[in-house]
Scaffold this motif. Structure first.
Motif, mmCIF file in Angstrom:
data_model
loop_
_atom_site.group_PDB
_atom_site.id
_atom_site.type_symbol
_atom_site.label_atom_id
_atom_site.label_comp_id
_atom_site.label_asym_id
_atom_site.label_seq_id
_atom_site.Cartn_x
_atom_site.Cartn_y
_atom_site.Cartn_z
ATOM 1 N N GLY A 117 -0.389 9.363 -3.241
ATOM 2 C CA GLY A 117 -0.975 8.657 -2.111
ATOM 3 C C GLY A 117 -0.025 8.223 -1.033
ATOM 4 N N HIS A 118 1.269 8.554 -1.164
ATOM 5 C CA HIS A 118 2.254 8.125 -0.178
ATOM 6 C C HIS A 118 2.349 9.124 0.977
ATOM 7 C CE1 HIS A 118 3.582 4.886 -2.792
ATOM 8 N NE2 HIS A 118 3.582 5.754 -3.784
ATOM 9 N N GLY B 265 0.851 -1.192 0.000
ATOM 10 C CA GLY B 265 0.000 0.000 0.000
ATOM 11 C C GLY B 265 0.880 1.232 0.000
ATOM 12 N N PRO B 266 0.352 2.383 0.411
ATOM 13 C CA PRO B 266 1.158 3.608 0.455
ATOM 14 C C PRO B 266 2.405 3.434 1.316
ATOM 15 C CG PRO B 266 -1.173 4.099 0.763
ATOM 16 C CD PRO B 266 -1.047 2.606 0.825
ATOM 17 N N MET B 267 3.488 4.028 0.864
ATOM 18 C CA MET B 267 4.760 3.936 1.569
ATOM 19 C C MET B 267 5.003 5.184 2.408
ATOM 20 S SD MET B 267 7.150 2.467 -1.551
ATOM 21 C CE MET B 267 8.473 1.901 -0.484
ATOM 22 N N HIS B 268 5.817 5.026 3.444
ATOM 23 C CA HIS B 268 6.310 6.162 4.219
ATOM 24 C C HIS B 268 7.720 6.464 3.707
ATOM 25 C CE1 HIS B 268 2.975 4.947 6.813
ATOM 26 N NE2 HIS B 268 3.054 6.142 7.358
ATOM 27 N N ILE B 269 7.871 7.645 3.096
ATOM 28 C CA ILE B 269 9.107 8.000 2.403
ATOM 29 C C ILE B 269 9.749 9.205 3.078
ATOM 30 C CG2 ILE B 269 10.146 8.657 0.202
ATOM 31 C CD1 ILE B 269 7.702 7.419 -1.199
ATOM 32 N N LEU B 270 11.040 9.087 3.383
ATOM 33 C CA LEU B 270 11.810 10.180 3.973
ATOM 34 C C LEU B 270 12.641 10.860 2.892
ATOM 35 C CD1 LEU B 270 12.985 11.740 6.438
ATOM 36 C CD2 LEU B 270 14.739 9.948 6.558
#
Length: 224
Positions: free
Chosen positions: A63-64, A41-46
């Protein structure tokens, strides 16, 4: 020139340095991140040392969840404008005296502070890290602490998509510095915590003569 002064010059219409706003380049980056991250699903991106990089807004628009860190207030202000109304953002101060900006969607957070400081609240939080030129822009002595922070923020098995400059000449001078796989994987750099997965070659063309924009995929090694 300090980063604050550099960004003031860029935002005032001065030389853009190695800033890239081409949406196609951001699409390429996110495609590599999704391909190698295999998300359900949606990723958590830094996005460390993000400036006003439009990748942050683009990944959010897909959507992330995005988190950016930069020390220059004007750069992060320019980034917030990309999201629409400034009234959609709220801010709070942390114990470390930095500002944290949060978007009303709940999927975008901007830390206005030093990338190299410890942030326990971000430990093991990110599926992926997007680094456009930060590693190659830092002075060599700053690389160990930068990579250590990213190792703390990445989830076990998390993906790093990193873009660096490949220079035809002046390889010892910078920034930007010439960066190869071997530089990334030095034990004092990413090598202590990450595995090299893939060299992507040139990821998109640059207008700067004598340089290529090359990409690499790293993965956070399993914790011991």
């Amino acid at each position: 020139m300090a980063w604050k002064d550099t960004w003031a010059d860029i935002l005032d219409g001065g030389h853009p340095r190695w800033k890239v706003d081409d949406l196609d380049a951001k699409k390429v980056a996110l495609a590599h991140i999704v391909e190698h991250g295999s998300p359900d699903g949606p990723m958590h991106i830094l996005c460390p040392l993000a400036g006003d990089d439009s990748f942050v807004h683009y990944a959010w628009s897909q959507g992330h969840h995005v988190t950016a860190i930069d020390i220059v207030p004007d750069a992060l202000k320019a980034m917030r404008i990309q999201f629409g109304g400034m009234e959609d953002w709220s801010s709070e101060s942390t114990k470390g005296s930095e500002l944290v900006w949060k978007h009303k969607s709940g999927r975008a957070t901007l830390f206005e502070g030093d990338m190299l400081m410890k942030r326990p609240e971000l430990m093991r939080s990110f599926d992926a890290i997007y680094d456009k030129d930060s590693f190659g822009a830092l002075q060599l002595g700053m690389r160990p602490k930068f990579c250590e922070r990213l190792s703390e923020f990445a989830k076990e098995g998390g993906t790093v998509y990193i873009e660096v400059k490949n220079k035809e000449s002046g390889n010892k001078s910078g920034p930007p510095f010439h960066v190869e796989k071997e530089d990334l994987m030095e034990p004092t750099a990413f090598g202590a915590w990450f595995e090299h997965v893939s060299s992507l070659g040139e990821v998109y063309p640059l207008k700067m003569q004598g340089m290529k924009q090359t990409g690499h995929i790293l993965r956070r090694a399993l914790m011991r």
